[in-house]
Design a protein around this motif. Structure first.
Motif, PDB file in Angstrom:
ATOM      1  N   PRO A 178     -23.656  31.008   7.023  1.00 53.38           N
ATOM      2  CA  PRO A 178     -22.891  29.799   6.690  1.00 53.38           C
ATOM      3  C   PRO A 178     -22.992  29.459   5.207  1.00 53.38           C
ATOM      4  N   GLN A 179     -21.845  29.122   4.613  1.00 52.77           N
ATOM      5  CA  GLN A 179     -21.758  28.883   3.185  1.00 52.77           C
ATOM      6  C   GLN A 179     -21.394  27.424   2.876  1.00 52.77           C
ATOM      7  N   PRO A 180     -21.610  26.992   1.630  1.00 49.01           N
ATOM      8  CA  PRO A 180     -21.203  25.640   1.247  1.00 49.01           C
ATOM      9  C   PRO A 180     -19.719  25.429   1.546  1.00 49.01           C
ATOM     10  N   PRO A 183     -23.360  21.194   2.345  1.00 49.89           N
ATOM     11  CA  PRO A 183     -23.440  21.104   0.892  1.00 49.89           C
ATOM     12  C   PRO A 183     -23.992  22.372   0.265  1.00 49.89           C
ATOM     13  N   SER A 184     -24.661  23.180   1.097  1.00 48.36           N
ATOM     14  CA  SER A 184     -25.259  24.423   0.598  1.00 48.36           C
ATOM     15  C   SER A 184     -25.365  25.405   1.763  1.00 48.36           C
ATOM     16  N   ALA A 185     -25.690  26.646   1.451  1.00 47.03           N
ATOM     17  CA  ALA A 185     -25.851  27.657   2.497  1.00 47.03           C
ATOM     18  C   ALA A 185     -27.029  27.296   3.398  1.00 47.03           C
ATOM     19  N   ILE A 186     -26.921  27.637   4.688  1.00 43.37           N
ATOM     20  CA  ILE A 186     -28.014  27.366   5.618  1.00 43.37           C
ATOM     21  C   ILE A 186     -28.372  28.635   6.373  1.00 43.37           C
ATOM     22  N   SER A 227     -31.350  23.970  11.022  1.00 40.62           N
ATOM     23  CA  SER A 227     -30.438  23.905   9.881  1.00 40.62           C
ATOM     24  C   SER A 227     -29.275  22.948  10.113  1.00 40.62           C
ATOM     25  N   VAL A 228     -28.994  22.601  11.374  1.00 38.69           N
ATOM     26  CA  VAL A 228     -27.856  21.717  11.665  1.00 38.69           C
ATOM     27  C   VAL A 228     -28.269  20.253  11.665  1.00 38.69           C
ATOM     28  N   LEU A 229     -29.513  19.954  11.333  1.00 35.41           N
ATOM     29  CA  LEU A 229     -30.014  18.577  11.430  1.00 35.41           C
ATOM     30  C   LEU A 229     -29.675  17.776  10.179  1.00 35.41           C
ATOM     31  N   LEU A 230     -28.421  17.401  10.047  1.00 33.04           N
ATOM     32  CA  LEU A 230     -27.959  16.581   8.937  1.00 33.04           C
ATOM     33  C   LEU A 230     -27.877  15.125   9.375  1.00 33.04           C
TER      34      LEU A 230
END
Length: 328
Positions: A97-99, A131-134, A141-144
Motif C-alpha cells: 500500500p502506497q501514499p 498519508p504514507s506507505a504501510i 497498519s489500518v489503525l488510523l
C-alpha cells in the motif's frame, strides 16, 4: 449522485477515484436493499450456524451484505484494504500500500436483529487515505484515528433506501429512485438542531448504567417538573443507522454508554466502522460525538474491532452529558 459529487470539484475537489469508490459503495447499498426486500422469498432472513468476530450470531443477510461490499469495493484499484465487522482479519487488496491509497471500513448490515420484525436496518462505511506507505503484513497498519477519515456515510433500508454522505464539507442525503438505479439528492445540507427534546437509549439496561447516565435519564423522564424543566421523548429502535438518521432529520441525542454489562469489552459499538463514521457525519452536520469524556474522532485505535462508548447528536445535550460525566 455522480453529478453532485463532480459538482464539488470547484470549491472542494474530490479525487475521481474517490467518486468511483463512492459509486461502488452506492451500488453495494442498492444491491443489499434489493436482497433485504426479497429476503423472505429467498429464505434469507434467518440466522446462520456461525458467529462473527464479535461473538454475535450472524444472520444470512449479514454474510450476504459483507460479500456484496467486498466484491464492489474491490473494484477500485486505489483500495489497499477492507475492514469489516463480520470478519476477524483485514482484507488486504495490495501487497505494498502506497501514499494516497484508500482504506475502507464498514459494517455491512447494522441492526440485523431487526430483519425478522421488518424494521429499518442499514450499512455504515468510512474511508481513510494513507498519508504514507504501510505494512500489509501487519493488521495494526489500518489503525488510523477517526480524524483521518476523508469520507463517511451510511445507508438506511426502510420505506425508501437512503444514502447519507460527508466528504468533509457538510452532509448530504440521497434517495434511491426505484427503476433507475440512481441515488438522487433529496436532503441537501443536513444540519442537526443544536437543542432537542428527544433522546434514544436502551432503557432496559438502566440497572447497569453508571451514575451520570442514570442522572441524565432520570432528569429527562421527570418532565416539566424535573431539573430540565421540559418534556423529553425517548426512542429506541436497536439500529444505529435509524437512530442517527432521525437525529439528522429532526434532532436528538443517541446514547450507547459503557455500563456494567459491557465495560470489560470497552463498550458495545465498534470504533472503526460504527463510531468513527457516525461521529464524522454528526460533527459535519453541526452536532457532537463523544465517549462521555473524549471526542470520538481523537481516539487512537488499539484494535480494528475495538469497542467504545458512544454519545452523539444535538450539541447542547451532548454537552450536558459530558458535564455529568465530569461531575461524576
Amino acid at each position: 449522485m455522480r453529478e453532485f459529487l463532480l459538482s464539488k470539484q470547484g470549491q472542494h475537489p474530490l479525487d475521481k477515484d474517490l467518486i468511483f469508490l463512492l459509486e461502488d459503495i452506492a451500488t453495494s447499498c442498492r444491491v443489499i436493499s434489493h436482497q433485504i426486500r426479497g429476503g423472505a422469498f429467498a429464505g434469507q432472513l434467518g440466522a446462520t450456524d456461525s458467529t462473527n468476530v464479535q461473538g454475535e450470531t450472524q444472520k444470512q443477510l449479514d454474510v450476504i451484505a459483507n460479500e456484496v461490499f467486498v466484491r464492489h469495493c474491490s473494484n477500485c484499484n486505489r483500495v489497499a484494504a477492507l475492514v469489516s465487522e463480520e470478519v476477524d482479519e483485514v482484507y488486504w487488496l495490495k501487497a505494498r500500500p502506497q501514499p494516497g491509497d484508500y482504506l475502507v471500513y464498514f459494517d455491512p448490515l447494522d441492526g440485523s436483529s431487526n430483519l425478522d420484525v421488518n424494521l429499518s436496518v442499514g450499512s455504515i462505511f468510512s474511508i481513510s487515505q494513507l498519508p504514507s506507505a504501510i505494512d500489509a503484513s501487519d493488521d495494526r497498519s489500518v489503525l488510523l484515528a477517526g480524524s483521518a477519515q476523508i469520507c463517511a456515510g451510511y445507508s438506511v433500508y426502510g420505506p425508501s433506501t437512503s444514502l447519507v454522505i460527508t466528504t468533509g464539507s457538510g452532509v448530504n442525503g440521497f434517495t434511491h429512485q426505484q427503476g433507475t438505479g440512481e441515488f438522487r439528492l433529496t436532503f441537501p445540507d443536513m444540519v442537526i438542531p443544536e437543542t432537542t427534546s428527544e433522546f434514544a437509549i436502551n432503557a432496559s439496561r438502566y440497572t447497569l448504567w453508571e451514575p451520570p447516565v442514570r442522572r441524565y435519564y432520570d432528569e429527562c423522564i421527570a418532565g416539566t417538573n424535573g431539573p430540565r424543566g421540559k418534556t423529553f421523548n425517548m426512542r429506541w429502535t436497536a439500529s444505529m443507522v435509524a437512530e442517527v438518521h432521525r437525529i439528522l432529520t429532526r434532532g436528538g441525542v443517541f446514547l450507547y454508554p459503557e455500563d456494567a454489562g459491557n465495560a470489560d469489552a470497552g463498550g458495545k459499538l465498534r470504533l472503526m466502522y460504527e463510531a468513527n463514521p457516525m461521529a464524522l457525519i454528526v460533527e459535519q452536520a453541526g452536532g457532537a460525538a463523544t465517549t462521555g469524556s473524549d471526542r470520538i474522532l481523537d481516539l487512537q485505535p488499539s484494535s480494528h474491532h475495538q469497542r467504545v462508548p458512544v454519545i452523539l447528536g444535538s450539541r447542547e445535550e451532548v454537552d450536558v452529558l459530558n458535564r455529568y460525566h465530569r461531575d461524576a
